[in-house]
Design an enzyme around this catalytic site. Structure first.
Site, short mmCIF file in Angstrom:
data_model
loop_
_atom_site.label_atom_id
_atom_site.label_comp_id
_atom_site.label_asym_id
_atom_site.label_seq_id
_atom_site.Cartn_x
_atom_site.Cartn_y
_atom_site.Cartn_z
N ARG A 26 0.91 -1.28 0.05
CA ARG A 26 0.13 -0.06 0.08
C ARG A 26 1.06 1.11 0.13
O ARG A 26 0.56 2.22 0.62
CB ARG A 26 -0.93 0.15 1.11
CG ARG A 26 -2.07 -1.08 1.21
CD ARG A 26 -2.93 -1.14 0.01
NE ARG A 26 -4.18 -1.91 0.33
CZ ARG A 26 -5.16 -1.24 0.77
NH1 ARG A 26 -5.56 -0.14 0.84
NH2 ARG A 26 -6.28 -2.04 1.16
N ARG A 30 -3.71 6.76 1.31
CA ARG A 30 -4.31 8.13 1.84
C ARG A 30 -2.96 8.64 2.77
O ARG A 30 -3.21 9.97 3.33
CB ARG A 30 -5.37 7.87 2.65
CG ARG A 30 -6.68 7.95 1.84
CD ARG A 30 -7.84 7.69 2.64
NE ARG A 30 -7.95 6.33 2.87
CZ ARG A 30 -8.77 5.71 3.73
NH1 ARG A 30 -9.60 6.49 4.52
NH2 ARG A 30 -8.64 4.37 3.80
N ARG A 39 -7.05 12.29 -5.10
CA ARG A 39 -8.36 11.65 -4.50
C ARG A 39 -9.50 12.47 -4.56
O ARG A 39 -10.51 12.41 -4.64
CB ARG A 39 -7.81 10.94 -3.27
CG ARG A 39 -9.09 9.95 -2.46
CD ARG A 39 -9.37 8.90 -3.15
NE ARG A 39 -10.45 8.18 -2.68
CZ ARG A 39 -11.93 8.60 -2.82
NH1 ARG A 39 -12.17 9.28 -3.71
NH2 ARG A 39 -12.68 7.59 -2.23
N ASP A 76 -7.34 -1.85 -7.52
CA ASP A 76 -7.74 -2.66 -6.02
C ASP A 76 -7.85 -4.16 -6.42
O ASP A 76 -8.24 -4.37 -7.63
CB ASP A 76 -9.10 -1.92 -5.40
CG ASP A 76 -9.29 -2.27 -4.23
OD1 ASP A 76 -8.44 -1.66 -3.32
OD2 ASP A 76 -10.19 -3.19 -4.08
N TYR A 152 -15.36 -10.82 0.47
CA TYR A 152 -15.86 -9.58 0.10
C TYR A 152 -17.20 -9.80 -0.65
O TYR A 152 -18.20 -9.00 -0.39
CB TYR A 152 -14.96 -8.88 -0.59
CG TYR A 152 -14.12 -8.21 0.25
CD1 TYR A 152 -14.12 -7.26 1.22
CD2 TYR A 152 -12.73 -8.60 0.05
CE1 TYR A 152 -13.18 -6.70 2.06
CE2 TYR A 152 -11.66 -8.14 0.80
CZ TYR A 152 -11.89 -7.07 1.79
OH TYR A 152 -10.94 -6.42 2.54
O1 1CP Z 1 0.35 1.25 -3.72
C1 1CP Z 1 -0.77 0.40 -3.51
O2 1CP Z 1 -0.41 -0.72 -2.88
C2 1CP Z 1 -1.97 0.88 -3.77
C3 1CP Z 1 -2.78 -0.28 -4.70
C4 1CP Z 1 -3.66 -1.00 -3.79
C5 1CP Z 1 -3.47 -2.28 -3.56
C6 1CP Z 1 -2.64 -3.13 -3.83
C7 1CP Z 1 -5.08 -0.43 -3.48
C8 1CP Z 1 -5.56 1.00 -3.41
N1 1CP Z 1 -5.52 -1.65 -2.83
C9 1CP Z 1 -4.67 -2.98 -2.97
C10 1CP Z 1 -5.05 -4.00 -2.64
C11 1CP Z 1 -6.18 -4.27 -1.65
N2 1CP Z 1 -7.28 -3.89 -1.42
C12 1CP Z 1 -6.42 -5.40 -0.71
C13 1CP Z 1 -5.09 -6.31 -0.11
C14 1CP Z 1 -3.94 -5.63 0.46
C15 1CP Z 1 -4.17 -5.87 2.17
O3 1CP Z 1 -4.70 -6.66 2.43
O4 1CP Z 1 -4.29 -4.34 2.68
C16 1CP Z 1 -7.42 -5.31 0.09
C17 1CP Z 1 -7.93 -6.33 1.45
C18 1CP Z 1 -8.27 -4.44 -0.64
C19 1CP Z 1 -9.71 -4.06 -0.20
C20 1CP Z 1 -9.76 -2.54 0.13
N3 1CP Z 1 -9.68 -1.86 -0.71
C21 1CP Z 1 -9.78 -1.99 1.27
C22 1CP Z 1 -9.73 -2.60 2.80
C23 1CP Z 1 -11.20 -2.94 3.30
C24 1CP Z 1 -11.17 -3.70 4.44
O5 1CP Z 1 -11.68 -4.98 4.64
O6 1CP Z 1 -10.35 -3.55 5.55
C25 1CP Z 1 -9.80 -0.53 1.30
C26 1CP Z 1 -10.31 0.36 2.31
C27 1CP Z 1 -10.01 -0.41 -0.18
C28 1CP Z 1 -9.83 1.03 -0.77
C29 1CP Z 1 -8.52 1.41 -1.19
N4 1CP Z 1 -7.83 0.71 -2.23
C30 1CP Z 1 -6.54 1.33 -2.39
C31 1CP Z 1 -6.59 2.50 -1.85
C32 1CP Z 1 -5.79 3.68 -1.80
C33 1CP Z 1 -7.71 2.67 -0.96
C34 1CP Z 1 -8.28 3.75 -0.26
C35 1CP Z 1 -9.27 4.32 -0.83
C36 1CP Z 1 -9.53 5.83 -0.63
O7 1CP Z 1 -8.62 6.75 -0.92
O8 1CP Z 1 -10.60 6.29 -0.19
#
Ligand code: 1CP
Length: 345
Positions: A26, A30, A39, A76, A152
């Protein structure tokens, strides 16, 4: 410089290096003011993921700021369920919410065949990022594991215990397996397209590995990951692309994870480095600083980081990373500090 100079690829090839390659799960997100500025222009997070130029800009932000050894596609894991028409949206402060989750057996039978072209915006983002990166910096493409995507999709949102999902797989066992197979097939085509578009490495995120007991984990998750990896290893397009598997706190022996034939295991932060060094020569290892340590003082960050570097000092194919993703409360200055102390050691 060509990609063969990459220390990240060398580590994935199980070479012993003096300084480990560094990237952070990640790394775009944010916690970075540059990310928040972009964003602001989008109401729905997935709309931002559907703009390949914006994805390219976001993937490059941490590269420019920290000079990391690998870049990861900005996207994502939930793009696949979205393409399956489960209607994924991201609500402020709530995370992902599905308007059309899988709630009964019929829903599984009704899923349209996966149309890889619906995710062409992702492949375009991959090719844009690949063209923008220096040639010796590898680009990681990724997907969620079939199990994590199913969790999910059935739950319809994130959850602590995913109780709807657990009940569903118990009461609709046949359809649970049909759904997992559909997701596995989709992940294979999706990753193959990412590699065609320029991804050099693949990471599979099994972020909800921790929900299952050992036998259920084998049955509902590892069997599908193994089959996905076998398909990738047998396809001429992806056969030489290294694969990294991240499993969050799995409740099983390490052997059965290594048996998936992954090239590299990405360790969750609660896993003890010393328990994994016996894998030397079998797999590369990646990890595993607790991201919350980045909220502590520099002294504590250094102490905890050096403990991990000490444990992996002689390990052939070690990659420094966090044990899970960077959270929004982390100061980017701490990420710079962390990167510096690893390289100057
Ligand atoms: O540099 C990077 O890694 C950004 C690219 C990226 C990746 C590899 C994002 C952007 N998401 C992911 C993978 C991802 N998404 C995972 C696997 C990694 C982990 O375990 O953390 C998972 C579970 C998700 C699902 C997801 N997407 C969540 C988690 C929800 C939960 O169950 O807690 C969330 C909050 C997101 C949104 C998201 N994805 C990525 C970003 C930057 C964000 C935040 C969105 C925003 O700005 O509002």
């Amino acid at each position: 410089m060509t990609i063969s100079n990459s220390i990240f690829l060398k580590a994935l090839n199980k070479e012993k290096l003096l300084t480990p390659p560094i990237w952070y799960m990640r790394q775009a997100g944010r916690y970075m003011p540059e990310y928040r500025a972009v964003r602001k222009g989008f109401k729905n997070f997935l709309d931002m993921c559907k703009d390949p130029d914006v994805c390219c800009e976001l993937a490059l932000q941490p590269m420019n700021k920290f000079e990391l050894d690998a870049s990861i596609l900005f996207s994502d894991i939930l793009t696949i369920p979205d393409a399956m028409d489960l209607k994924v949206k991201f609500l402020e402060g709530e995370g992902p919410v599905f308007d059309n989750p899988i709630r009964n057996a019929q829903d599984v039978h009704d899923i349209e065949p996966f149309d890889a072209d619906k995710l062409s915006y992702v492949y375009k983002a991959v090719s844009n990022i690949r063209s923008a990166l220096p040639r010796d910096i590898p680009l990681i493409g990724f997907c969620g594991s079939p199990w994590t995507l199913a969790a999910y999709s059935i739950e319809g949102r994130s959850s602590k215990d995913f109780s709807i999902t657990k009940k569903f797989i118990e009461n609709n066992n046949i359809e649970a397996h049909i759904f997992l197979q559909k997701l596995t097939d989709a992940c294979f085509i999706y990753l193959r397209e990412q590699v065609k578009a320029g991804a050099d490495v693949i990471q599979i995120f099994d972020s909800w590995a921790n929900l299952l007991t050992e036998s259920d984990y084998q049955n509902y998750s590892l069997n599908y990951i193994s089959s996905l990896i076998a398909s990738l290893k047998n396809d001429p397009v992806t056969s030489s692309t290294p694969i990294i598997l991240f499993a969050r706190e799995p409740r099983c022996s390490t052997e059965i994870i290594v048996n998936t034939n992954t090239d590299c295991l990405s360790l969750y932060w609660s896993m003890e480095p010393k328990d994994f060094t016996y894998l030397s020569g079998k797999v590369s290892l990646q990890g595993n600083l607790n991201p919350k340590i980045l909220l502590e003082s520099n002294d504590i960050i250094k102490r905890e980081t050096y403990k991990i570097l000490d444990a992996f000092e002689d390990y052939p194919g070690y990659i420094f990373n966090l044990g899970h993703g960077i959270t929004p409360d982390i100061d980017p200055a701490k990420v710079s500090y962390l990167t510096d102390i690893i390289r100057e050691r």
